[in-house]
Design an enzyme around this catalytic site. Structure first.
Site, PDB file in Angstrom:
ATOM      1  N   LYS A 113       0.819  -1.215   0.000  1.00  0.00           N
ATOM      2  CA  LYS A 113       0.000   0.000   0.000  1.00  0.00           C
ATOM      3  C   LYS A 113       0.852   1.264   0.000  1.00  0.00           C
ATOM      4  O   LYS A 113       0.469   2.269  -0.584  1.00  0.00           O
ATOM      5  CB  LYS A 113      -0.977  -0.002   1.185  1.00  0.00           C
ATOM      6  CG  LYS A 113      -2.096  -1.017   1.009  1.00  0.00           C
ATOM      7  CD  LYS A 113      -3.229  -0.781   1.993  1.00  0.00           C
ATOM      8  CE  LYS A 113      -4.336  -1.805   1.788  1.00  0.00           C
ATOM      9  NZ  LYS A 113      -5.384  -1.722   2.794  1.00  0.00           N
ATOM     10  N   LYS A 196      -3.698 -10.004  -5.011  1.00  0.00           N
ATOM     11  CA  LYS A 196      -4.996 -10.347  -4.435  1.00  0.00           C
ATOM     12  C   LYS A 196      -6.084  -9.358  -4.863  1.00  0.00           C
ATOM     13  O   LYS A 196      -5.793  -8.211  -5.169  1.00  0.00           O
ATOM     14  CB  LYS A 196      -4.908 -10.445  -2.903  1.00  0.00           C
ATOM     15  CG  LYS A 196      -5.069  -9.157  -2.163  1.00  0.00           C
ATOM     16  CD  LYS A 196      -5.275  -9.448  -0.687  1.00  0.00           C
ATOM     17  CE  LYS A 196      -5.694  -8.161   0.010  1.00  0.00           C
ATOM     18  NZ  LYS A 196      -7.107  -7.830  -0.159  1.00  0.00           N
ATOM     19  N   LYS A 199     -10.648  -4.340  -2.522  1.00  0.00           N
ATOM     20  CA  LYS A 199     -11.686  -3.344  -2.798  1.00  0.00           C
ATOM     21  C   LYS A 199     -11.104  -1.965  -3.024  1.00  0.00           C
ATOM     22  O   LYS A 199     -11.744  -1.098  -3.597  1.00  0.00           O
ATOM     23  CB  LYS A 199     -12.752  -3.338  -1.705  1.00  0.00           C
ATOM     24  CG  LYS A 199     -12.271  -2.933  -0.344  1.00  0.00           C
ATOM     25  CD  LYS A 199     -13.432  -2.904   0.636  1.00  0.00           C
ATOM     26  CE  LYS A 199     -13.188  -3.790   1.821  1.00  0.00           C
ATOM     27  NZ  LYS A 199     -12.020  -3.421   2.630  1.00  0.00           N
TER      28      LYS A 199
HETATM   29  P1  ATP Z   1      -8.297  -2.926   1.198  1.00  0.00           P
HETATM   30  O1  ATP Z   1      -7.847  -2.995  -0.229  1.00  0.00           O
HETATM   31  O2  ATP Z   1      -8.872  -1.610   1.568  1.00  0.00           O
HETATM   32  O3  ATP Z   1      -7.261  -3.414   2.176  1.00  0.00           O
HETATM   33  P2  ATP Z   1      -9.492  -5.504   1.247  1.00  0.00           P
HETATM   34  O4  ATP Z   1     -10.288  -5.955   0.071  1.00  0.00           O
HETATM   35  O5  ATP Z   1      -8.111  -6.048   1.403  1.00  0.00           O
HETATM   36  O6  ATP Z   1      -9.515  -3.935   1.259  1.00  0.00           O
HETATM   37  P3  ATP Z   1      -9.998  -5.699   4.106  1.00  0.00           P
HETATM   38  O7  ATP Z   1     -11.024  -4.838   4.726  1.00  0.00           O
HETATM   39  O8  ATP Z   1      -8.567  -5.312   4.254  1.00  0.00           O
HETATM   40  O9  ATP Z   1     -10.356  -5.858   2.545  1.00  0.00           O
HETATM   41  O10 ATP Z   1     -10.170  -7.167   4.637  1.00  0.00           O
HETATM   42  C1  ATP Z   1     -11.419  -7.663   5.104  1.00  0.00           C
HETATM   43  C2  ATP Z   1     -11.389  -9.159   5.189  1.00  0.00           C
HETATM   44  O11 ATP Z   1     -11.420  -9.712   3.876  1.00  0.00           O
HETATM   45  C3  ATP Z   1     -10.145  -9.731   5.860  1.00  0.00           C
HETATM   46  O12 ATP Z   1     -10.528 -10.828   6.659  1.00  0.00           O
HETATM   47  C4  ATP Z   1      -9.301 -10.204   4.702  1.00  0.00           C
HETATM   48  O13 ATP Z   1      -8.473 -11.275   5.057  1.00  0.00           O
HETATM   49  C5  ATP Z   1     -10.368 -10.634   3.700  1.00  0.00           C
HETATM   50  N1  ATP Z   1      -9.891 -10.489   2.313  1.00  0.00           N
HETATM   51  C6  ATP Z   1      -9.478  -9.350   1.735  1.00  0.00           C
HETATM   52  N2  ATP Z   1      -9.148  -9.570   0.449  1.00  0.00           N
HETATM   53  C7  ATP Z   1      -9.353 -10.889   0.229  1.00  0.00           C
HETATM   54  C8  ATP Z   1      -9.194 -11.747  -0.919  1.00  0.00           C
HETATM   55  N3  ATP Z   1      -8.742 -11.256  -2.067  1.00  0.00           N
HETATM   56  N4  ATP Z   1      -9.510 -13.050  -0.801  1.00  0.00           N
HETATM   57  C9  ATP Z   1      -9.970 -13.539   0.367  1.00  0.00           C
HETATM   58  N5  ATP Z   1     -10.142 -12.802   1.485  1.00  0.00           N
HETATM   59  C10 ATP Z   1      -9.847 -11.495   1.422  1.00  0.00           C
HETATM   60 MG    MG Z   2      -6.837  -5.355   3.012  1.00  0.00          MG
END
Ligand code: ATP
Ligand code: MG
Length: 333
Positions: A113, A196, A199
């Site tokens: 990030k 990965k 969002k």
């Molecule tokens: P950001 O990009 O803002 O970090 P994010 O999509 O990574 O958003 P988080 O809010 O950081 O989402 O994570 C929320 C939950 O979703 C956590 O338990 C994380 O492990 C899970 N998670 C995030 N991305 C993935 C993915 N690509 N596959 C499976 N689980 C995920």
């Molecule tokens: Mg995340």
């Protein structure tokens, strides 16, 4: 045993979040092992990267409605907003003072990030994020924390911080274990299957949002990056795109990867992608229907008020103990 987990309102929930996190919360809420179940909206984590104020507010509310639309039941789960429980910030600070910069700089999420935010500035919060995440967990004496593979490193740091604190100040925190579900632990980006799905990805083609228009979802899956081969086969190294789609389909249909490989052994990518798209839509469509029924209802506030009171009750008891152990303020009994 107590359960706690959260998702950041840093965008709209993706299929990765659903498969890796929310779907598991929904399954686990009925597990009798958990006598107490808390799920929160990690809004303080979201501001580690720049956020538009109106968007953030919208995403907070939207996430609560998504939790409910995905099946979290407020009769079983306390749902709250992290910033409405100030003890998270307080413990986050105390843990920061017991963590080392080197430990934080090693975190993959920080490296990824901070790279992305070189031009708009890398906040201190982005570096210290894992100490706030440790506080989210340690405040509630949880033994088992369900996280996606991407958060495993942060959970290890949480364990280190808990052990260090316990050694320094005496037994205070439960040292938690990670609970990582096997299938679909990490859903990859549709544009770059070596990264990965996130969002906060600036390119929306990389993720499927749970609120994307159904036709957009289909289009995104059909244009997902795959290899030049033609075989539908799971091979993470050489065929990361197809492997990701197989994982997604397996999670959406409850069929194993092997079963799917067998079904699609004579199919081309177009046919396979069409079926993946339909499988994803069949999961997302009912969630969207419930979401739109809930998003403007007063019920969301009722749920959040209950969650806020309950989480504050637990967190305040714990932070009072921590404050005493560290020697902050005046001694209380
Ligand atoms: P950001 O990009 O803002 O970090 P994010 O999509 O990574 O958003 P988080 O809010 O950081 O989402 O994570 C929320 C939950 O979703 C956590 O338990 C994380 O492990 C899970 N998670 C995030 N991305 C993935 C993915 N690509 N596959 C499976 N689980 C995920
Ligand atoms: Mg995340």
């Amino acid at each position: 045993m107590r359960f706690i987990s959260g998702v950041q309102p840093s965008g709209t929930i993706t299929l990765g979040n659903y498969i890796g996190a929310i779907r598991n919360f929904v399954l686990l809420q009925d597990d009798p092992k958990f006598t107490d179940f808390l799920v929160f909206v990690a809004d303080m984590h979201a501001i580690t990267v720049p956020q538009n104020k109106e968007e953030l507010r919208k995403n907070i509310k939207s996430l609560v409605a998504i939790y409910l639309a995905c099946g979290l039941d407020p009769k079983k789960v306390h749902i709250f907003i992290q910033s409405e429980v100030p003890a998270h910030a307080m413990l986050g600070w105390i843990l920061q003072c017991n963590g080392y910069i080197g430990e934080l700089e090693r975190m993959t999420q920080y490296k990824d990030k901070s790279q992305r935010h070189q031009t708009d500035g890398v906040s201190v919060g982005l570096l210290t994020y894992p100490s706030l995440m440790a506080a989210d967990i340690l405040l509630y004496d949880t033994d088992l924390v369900p996280v996606g593979q991407d958060q495993k490193q942060h959970l290890e740091l949480t364990r280190t911080l808990a052990e260090r604190f316990n050694n320094k100040y005496g037994e205070t925190f439960v040292v938690p274990d990670a609970y990582i579900s096997k299938a679909g632990a990490k859903i990859m980006s549709l544009c770059d299957p070596t990264k990965k799905m996130s969002k906060s990805d600036p390119n929306p083609k990389g993720y499927i949002s749970l609120l994307d228009d159904i036709n957009v979802i289909k289009k995104k899956i059909k244009s997902a990056i795959t290899d030049l081969d033609t075989k539908v086969k799971y091979d993470k190294e050489n065929k990361p795109g197809i492997s990701n789609l197989l994982t997604i389909m397996s999670c959406c249909t409850n069929k194993s990867i092997e079963e799917l490989e067998e079904i699609y052994k004579d199919s081309n990518y177009a046919t396979f992608k069409e079926d993946v798209a339909n499988a994803v839509v069949s999961v997302i469509e009912p969630i969207q229907k419930k979401y739109y029924e809930l998003i403007n209802s007063k019920y969301l506030d009722e749920v959040l008020d209950e969650g806020k009171d309950y989480a504050n009750y637990l967190a305040n008891k714990k932070i009072a103990k921590v404050i005493n152990k560290v020697g902050l303020g005046r001694k209380t009994k």
